[in-house]
Enzyme design. Sequence first.
Site, PDB file in Angstrom:
ATOM      1  N   GLU A  26       0.828  -1.209   0.000  1.00  0.00           N
ATOM      2  CA  GLU A  26       0.000   0.000   0.000  1.00  0.00           C
ATOM      3  C   GLU A  26       0.865   1.265   0.000  1.00  0.00           C
ATOM      4  O   GLU A  26       0.534   2.250  -0.641  1.00  0.00           O
ATOM      5  CB  GLU A  26      -0.955   0.015   1.203  1.00  0.00           C
ATOM      6  CG  GLU A  26      -2.097  -0.977   1.087  1.00  0.00           C
ATOM      7  CD  GLU A  26      -2.992  -0.698  -0.128  1.00  0.00           C
ATOM      8  OE1 GLU A  26      -3.041   0.442  -0.602  1.00  0.00           O
ATOM      9  OE2 GLU A  26      -3.620  -1.658  -0.607  1.00  0.00           O
ATOM     10  N   GLY A  70      11.130   7.173  -5.833  1.00  0.00           N
ATOM     11  CA  GLY A  70      10.704   8.547  -5.558  1.00  0.00           C
ATOM     12  C   GLY A  70       9.887   8.677  -4.278  1.00  0.00           C
ATOM     13  O   GLY A  70       9.577   7.681  -3.623  1.00  0.00           O
ATOM     14  N   TYR A 109      -7.056   6.341   4.196  1.00  0.00           N
ATOM     15  CA  TYR A 109      -7.141   5.352   3.115  1.00  0.00           C
ATOM     16  C   TYR A 109      -6.256   4.138   3.402  1.00  0.00           C
ATOM     17  O   TYR A 109      -6.695   2.988   3.319  1.00  0.00           O
ATOM     18  CB  TYR A 109      -6.747   5.983   1.758  1.00  0.00           C
ATOM     19  CG  TYR A 109      -6.396   4.911   0.780  1.00  0.00           C
ATOM     20  CD1 TYR A 109      -7.407   4.197   0.147  1.00  0.00           C
ATOM     21  CD2 TYR A 109      -5.066   4.530   0.559  1.00  0.00           C
ATOM     22  CE1 TYR A 109      -7.101   3.146  -0.693  1.00  0.00           C
ATOM     23  CE2 TYR A 109      -4.752   3.491  -0.273  1.00  0.00           C
ATOM     24  CZ  TYR A 109      -5.778   2.796  -0.904  1.00  0.00           C
ATOM     25  OH  TYR A 109      -5.468   1.741  -1.707  1.00  0.00           O
ATOM     26  N   ASP A 127     -10.087   6.046  -2.346  1.00  0.00           N
ATOM     27  CA  ASP A 127      -8.943   6.744  -2.955  1.00  0.00           C
ATOM     28  C   ASP A 127      -9.440   7.320  -4.283  1.00  0.00           C
ATOM     29  O   ASP A 127     -10.639   7.259  -4.572  1.00  0.00           O
ATOM     30  CB  ASP A 127      -7.746   5.786  -3.138  1.00  0.00           C
ATOM     31  CG  ASP A 127      -8.045   4.688  -4.153  1.00  0.00           C
ATOM     32  OD1 ASP A 127      -9.217   4.541  -4.554  1.00  0.00           O
ATOM     33  OD2 ASP A 127      -7.102   3.983  -4.557  1.00  0.00           O
TER      34      ASP A 127
END
Length: 359
Positions: A26, A70, A109, A127
């Site tokens: 996740e 990233g 979420y 989401d």
Amino acid sequence: MAWFGEFQRDLPWRRTRDPYRIWLSEIMLQQTRVAAAIPYYERFLERFPTVQALAEAPEEEVLRLWSGLGYYSRARNLQKAARDVVAKHGGMFPREAEAALRLPGIGAYTAAAILSIAYQEKMAVLDGNVARVLARLGGVRGDLRANGTWAKLQETADSLLAGGAPGDWNQAMMELGATVCAPRSPQCLLCPVSEFCEARKKGWIEEIPAKRRKRDAVEITLAALVVLDEKGKTLLLPPPKTLRSPGAADDVPALVSRMWHFPTISARRETAAMELQKFARKWVFSGRKTGAEFVMLQAVRHAVTYRAVTVLPFLARVERLPKVAGAKMLTLEDLSEVAISNLTRKVGRAAEKRISRKL
Ligand code: SF4
């Protein structure tokens, strides 16, 4: 649910109920596409198969394995949360939403996704994907992220949740948004819920969700120094401890993602070489004159959220690398031995390209 049973993609994190693995997936999937996340997920678990292994690892190594994905605050928070899970929850991701939400990097979420999939807690996820599906089904127009609208969509998600299998239900909703009810050109003919879809009936599909106004990109120019000795080694500076680095503009540490990086400054395009030389003499060569020529390499483009970064890299060849406190000396091929951001990787590649052309 029947549709999900038949058409779901076979993804590595769907083959487990281990809360740690689901949690990791996740976090990786925030801001990263599934295909890009899979190899990272597998490599990460090979090195850190348990939450304990992750908690005990040096942060530097965690970042190295995240390097290229990233948004490195995700990795930093993940490890901080792993340490909390070991220290306060006996090494098991907490079952209660309240405790989960106190962990770094876990929002509403993510908590709902992990708790429903790993523990079958009755929490509905919302989401961007799920919101789009629900908005199209219910014919909800306007900005979905507006407070009142988002709260209503959450209510709808809660009311639809299949209480007997909340984890599968949530994944089915997300899968529908990711594979069928895509932002552009949804595949309504293959959609298992098309008969209930208001947007389809009313011809509103293109309008939902409403296009958000993009923030104008801010242009930033940096100059970076690849100083190379006769053995082909270069100098990387350590991750900045703060968001300020000596002699450099305030945003450089953030732009190198607070990881290992080439000596870098914020500069004006026209005077970049001169500014970099001045900076390098003071902070890299400790005031010594080197006589090294600064050869400009191919510019590197890099986008970070709303910032469009251009890096002007310069190559300076020296006999011996100067000693800089905390710096590492590595060949360009071995840069990945330490945690570097994509921006630093691109600068390294620009230098390699130039060297391989023997220019
Ligand atoms: Fe999305 Fe089309 Fe299905 Fe409506 S019918 S939910 S727009 S894929």
